[in-house]
Design an enzyme around this catalytic site. Structure first.
Site: not given
Ligand code: GUN
Length: 290
Positions: A96, A119, A52
């Site tokens: 994450q 997200d 990422k």
């Protein structure tokens, strides 16, 4: 059979984003800035987060990696999230997953400011998705929609079976495929561990999206000729012949399923890179929505 090449498609999307970043900079606007929080050093999570950060560099975003120890307290993690929520330099950030057992994932999801939740995991963004209002779509389902869109796959009126009801992939995926959009308008069946006669259900499907995290679960006998198969799985299995010591397997037994398909995603190089492209798209959207 046509391979749905997520690597190539995500590369095209990243090029488009890079061009927009150059435009933003030429207009004297702020460079988009994504932060990623990782707790501990789970091998797969470290790989994903590094990918990422690398993608941010590629499109010209700024990035910040926040690494916290495995034993960080829940309150310290929440304090870090609060700091990122209030940092004007940061346009969007992700935490994450999975998190260690002593941390409540729901508390963490709720703590992220919805306007920085790139997200798309916060209930506000999930609610916006259900209502078809602007907001951040969860990165993996969004990436799959993009992939189907860019390959011009007809979804309207098709029978779509989603295997797996996770909050981050299966459940939102089922909603997106049923929405009244170019990619959407499917008759969706969301299946899970309690589903009876799964094989009978998948055998009738025009589109199968497999996201249950079991290596090579979907076999050829479960798939009808001409189906579109999207494989979200990514399981590491030991392989001493590889430099890394492992290889990646999807949820689909690719070699036997692929010949029956009209379209199929490979693993790796299918859904994974699309998830990252979506995260970049969401970060750009975070800047544009400001
Ligand atoms: N773990 C597996 N997939 C994801 C994702 O899309 N976002 C985050 N934050 N964690 C994940």
């Amino acid at each position: 059979m046509i391979l749905l090449d997520g690597k190539k498609t995500s590369g095209e999307i990243k090029q488009e984003i890079a061009a927009k970043v150059i435009e933003l900079k030429a207009q004297g606007k702020k460079t988009p800035h994504l932060a990623a929080v990782i707790v501990g050093a789970n091998g797969a999570s470290v790989t994903y987060v590094n990918a990422k950060v690398k993608a941010c560099e590629k499109v010209g975003f700024e990035s910040t990696l926040v690494q916290l120890p495995e034993d960080v307290s829940e309150s310290d993690l929440l304090a870090k999230i609060d700091e990122l929520n209030n940092d004007d330099q940061i346009d969007g950030f992700i935490v994450q997953l999975p998190l260690p057992d002593h941390i409540d994932e729901h508390k963490v999801t709720l703590a992220v400011a919805p306007n920085k939740d790139v997200d798309g995991f916060h209930p506000e963004n999930l609610g916006r998705m259900v209502l078809d209002l602007p907001g951040f779509l969860p990165a993996t389902p969004y990436g799959i929609v993009q992939l189907l869109d860019r390959y011009d796959i007809e979804t309207s009126g098709k029978d779509c079976v989603v295997i797996g009801r996770s909050h981050i992939v299966g459940s939102p995926m089922s909603i997106l495929m049923a929405r009244n959009n170019k990619v959407g308008n499917c008759t969706v069946t969301l299946t899970h561990s309690r589903t009876k006669n799964l094989k009978e259900i998948t055998q009738k499907a025009d589109i199968i999206i497999v996201a249950l995290g079991k290596a090579e679960y979907l076999t050829a006998d479960m798939v009808k000729d001409g189906a579109v198969v999207v494989d979200v799985g990514i399981t590491r299995v030991d392989d001493p012949s590889k430099k890394s010591g492992f290889r990646l397997l999807g949820d689909v037994k690719f070699d036997e399923v692929a010949p029956k398909c009209s379209y199929i995603t490979p693993v790796p190089g299918g859904v994974g890179p699309m998830t990252i492209a979506s995260l970049m798209m969401n970060t750009l959207l975070a800047v544009e929505m400001k």
